[in-house]
Design an enzyme around this catalytic site. Sequence first.
Site, PDB file in Angstrom:
ATOM      1  N   HIS A   1      -9.789  12.512  -3.686  1.00 49.66           N
ATOM      2  CA  HIS A   1      -8.457  11.505  -3.758  1.00 49.66           C
ATOM      3  C   HIS A   1      -7.452  11.854  -4.643  1.00 49.66           C
ATOM      4  O   HIS A   1      -6.088  12.376  -4.351  1.00 49.66           O
ATOM      5  CB  HIS A   1      -8.603  10.005  -3.625  1.00 49.66           C
ATOM      6  CG  HIS A   1      -8.057   9.245  -2.525  1.00 49.66           C
ATOM      7  ND1 HIS A   1      -8.005   8.189  -2.178  1.00 49.66           N
ATOM      8  CD2 HIS A   1      -6.736   9.438  -3.030  1.00 49.66           C
ATOM      9  CE1 HIS A   1      -7.018   7.688  -1.710  1.00 49.66           C
ATOM     10  NE2 HIS A   1      -6.086   8.515  -1.894  1.00 49.66           N
TER      11      HIS A   1
ATOM     12  N   TYR B   1      -8.547   2.254  -0.079  1.00 50.15           N
ATOM     13  CA  TYR B   1      -7.415   1.609   1.010  1.00 50.15           C
ATOM     14  C   TYR B   1      -8.804  -0.334   1.415  1.00 50.15           C
ATOM     15  O   TYR B   1      -9.703   0.303   2.410  1.00 50.15           O
ATOM     16  CB  TYR B   1      -7.619   2.247   2.133  1.00 50.15           C
ATOM     17  CG  TYR B   1      -7.173   3.360   1.918  1.00 50.15           C
ATOM     18  CD1 TYR B   1      -6.207   4.119   1.323  1.00 50.15           C
ATOM     19  CD2 TYR B   1      -6.931   4.834   2.689  1.00 50.15           C
ATOM     20  CE1 TYR B   1      -5.589   5.452   1.359  1.00 50.15           C
ATOM     21  CE2 TYR B   1      -6.831   5.870   2.989  1.00 50.15           C
ATOM     22  CZ  TYR B   1      -5.929   6.256   1.374  1.00 50.15           C
ATOM     23  OH  TYR B   1      -5.152   7.151   2.555  1.00 50.15           O
TER      24      TYR B   1
ATOM     25  N   SER C   1       1.976  10.962   4.371  1.00 48.35           N
ATOM     26  CA  SER C   1       3.181  10.785   4.812  1.00 48.35           C
ATOM     27  C   SER C   1       4.324  11.616   5.590  1.00 48.35           C
ATOM     28  O   SER C   1       5.494  11.314   4.896  1.00 48.35           O
ATOM     29  CB  SER C   1       3.692   9.614   3.410  1.00 48.35           C
ATOM     30  OG  SER C   1       4.479   9.690   3.441  1.00 48.35           O
ATOM     31  N   PRO C   2       4.031  12.326   6.493  1.00 51.30           N
ATOM     32  CA  PRO C   2       4.584  13.011   7.190  1.00 51.30           C
ATOM     33  C   PRO C   2       6.458  12.442   8.159  1.00 51.30           C
ATOM     34  O   PRO C   2       6.563  13.119   7.832  1.00 51.30           O
ATOM     35  CB  PRO C   2       3.897  13.869   7.979  1.00 51.30           C
ATOM     36  CG  PRO C   2       2.768  12.532   8.606  1.00 51.30           C
ATOM     37  CD  PRO C   2       2.460  12.088   7.590  1.00 51.30           C
ATOM     38  N   LEU C   3       5.978  11.245   7.871  1.00 50.99           N
ATOM     39  CA  LEU C   3       7.207  10.916   8.005  1.00 50.99           C
ATOM     40  C   LEU C   3       8.135   9.696   6.513  1.00 50.99           C
ATOM     41  O   LEU C   3       8.739   8.526   7.277  1.00 50.99           O
ATOM     42  CB  LEU C   3       6.899   9.399  10.216  1.00 50.99           C
ATOM     43  CG  LEU C   3       6.274  10.030  10.719  1.00 50.99           C
ATOM     44  CD1 LEU C   3       6.171   9.561  11.562  1.00 50.99           C
ATOM     45  CD2 LEU C   3       6.423  11.138  10.854  1.00 50.99           C
ATOM     46  N   GLY C   4       7.821  10.373   5.469  1.00 51.13           N
ATOM     47  CA  GLY C   4       8.304   9.541   4.825  1.00 51.13           C
ATOM     48  C   GLY C   4       8.085   8.066   4.310  1.00 51.13           C
ATOM     49  O   GLY C   4       9.299   7.958   3.910  1.00 51.13           O
TER      50      GLY C   4
ATOM     51  N   GLY D   1      13.909   6.719  11.344  1.00 46.03           N
ATOM     52  CA  GLY D   1      14.926   6.120  11.693  1.00 46.03           C
ATOM     53  C   GLY D   1      15.244   4.541  11.502  1.00 46.03           C
ATOM     54  O   GLY D   1      16.409   3.538  12.209  1.00 46.03           O
TER      55      GLY D   1
ATOM     56  N   GLY E   1       7.943   6.166   6.291  1.00 48.71           N
ATOM     57  CA  GLY E   1       8.424   5.111   7.619  1.00 48.71           C
ATOM     58  C   GLY E   1      10.819   5.240   7.415  1.00 48.71           C
ATOM     59  O   GLY E   1      10.888   5.315   8.468  1.00 48.71           O
ATOM     60  N   PHE E   2      10.825   6.657   6.259  1.00 50.97           N
ATOM     61  CA  PHE E   2      12.159   6.370   6.363  1.00 50.97           C
ATOM     62  C   PHE E   2      12.393   7.189   7.922  1.00 50.97           C
ATOM     63  O   PHE E   2      13.990   7.963   8.482  1.00 50.97           O
ATOM     64  CB  PHE E   2      12.027   7.523   4.526  1.00 50.97           C
ATOM     65  CG  PHE E   2      14.112   7.328   4.817  1.00 50.97           C
ATOM     66  CD1 PHE E   2      14.952   6.084   4.196  1.00 50.97           C
ATOM     67  CD2 PHE E   2      13.682   8.707   4.951  1.00 50.97           C
ATOM     68  CE1 PHE E   2      16.893   7.092   4.425  1.00 50.97           C
ATOM     69  CE2 PHE E   2      15.787   8.796   4.585  1.00 50.97           C
ATOM     70  CZ  PHE E   2      16.612   8.782   4.611  1.00 50.97           C
TER      71      PHE E   2
END
Length: 373
Positions: free
Chosen positions: A165, A100, A245-248, A254, A250-251
Amino acid sequence: MITRRNFLTNTALTGSAIVLAPISAAFATGKSNPDRKSTYKVEPKMKTRKLGNLEVSELGLGCMNMAGNYNPPADHQQSIKTIRTAFENGVRFFDTAEVYGPYTDESLVGEALQPFRNQVKIATKFGFAIDGTIALDSRPERIKKVVEESLKRLRTDYIDLYYQHRVDPNVPIEDVAGTIKDLIQQGKVLHFGLSEASPRTIRHANAVQSVSAVQSEYSMWTRNVELNGVLKTCEELGIGFVPWSPLGSGFLTGKYDTTTYFDKETDFRAGFPRYSKEFLPMNMPLIEWLKGYAATKNATPSQVALAWLLAKSPSIVPIPGTRTQDHLLEDLGAQNLVLTQKDVQDIDTMLSKFPIFGERMGEAHMSSIDYTL
């Protein structure tokens, strides 16, 4: 489109809150001892969960995007403040990686967490060649080299959780696990993890050195691990699971719609098929339903998406990533939203009605996923 050549060159791969007094940065630089007790006192406490034998807060903080990936790198002091605000609000599990930045994110996390190093668990990762390509390199000699570099950047003398990784097809996983076993015996690493590994790889690694956690993408719109045997294998072997990425990407917050622009030079999502002009409109019905469902729970879409993962299994520890304190505190509100098993079943039933269009990552990213079953 992100190309193989510039994949790592551009950047890296990949509820109310009680806020305490500001944390002083005036702490002497030095190594940490896991047995040394810190005088830093903090409340509140968050519930904890186990990743194998590693105890962590039930929600962690993914720090990847502070170094870039989904927009240019965040302001340094803003990132420090966000990490420390997470700590002040009960987060004790922080995720980073050498790739990163590369390297800059580990340095950031090390600086931010140094005042209370012994009260937190830090996860970092090895396995990329970091040579301007997406080449993998998990040779034992390289692992022994890069762990020392990560320790310095993190300002510590031990890493709580050290992930491979990505699985390197050119290095037997038994050799990787054996190398980590040596580092654990030396006290430089406390727990071993794998990222985006197949059930077969997980089993072979665990036979040499106990695997504490497996990290793979998992969310309401990426549920591969429910079907490919990864979650089942982890449950069978007593291994914790960490959804990245549990929130896709950012998708599932909402906050995006079909007019959202993703910069090809600074944002990986510009090359993710699901975010393309072709597929994003086809995926919007999911988020529109999620917004409505969240309203019935007096919550936000992000909080429902995270609470859904928490309710799936007591061995699941999501690590939502954010650059701002506002989004952080919103995410942490998920711990106050308790979904029943009926709620989970109802959500799963609704999710089955929304097919997801497009691959979860771009071709370059997907090329390093371990598909071996």
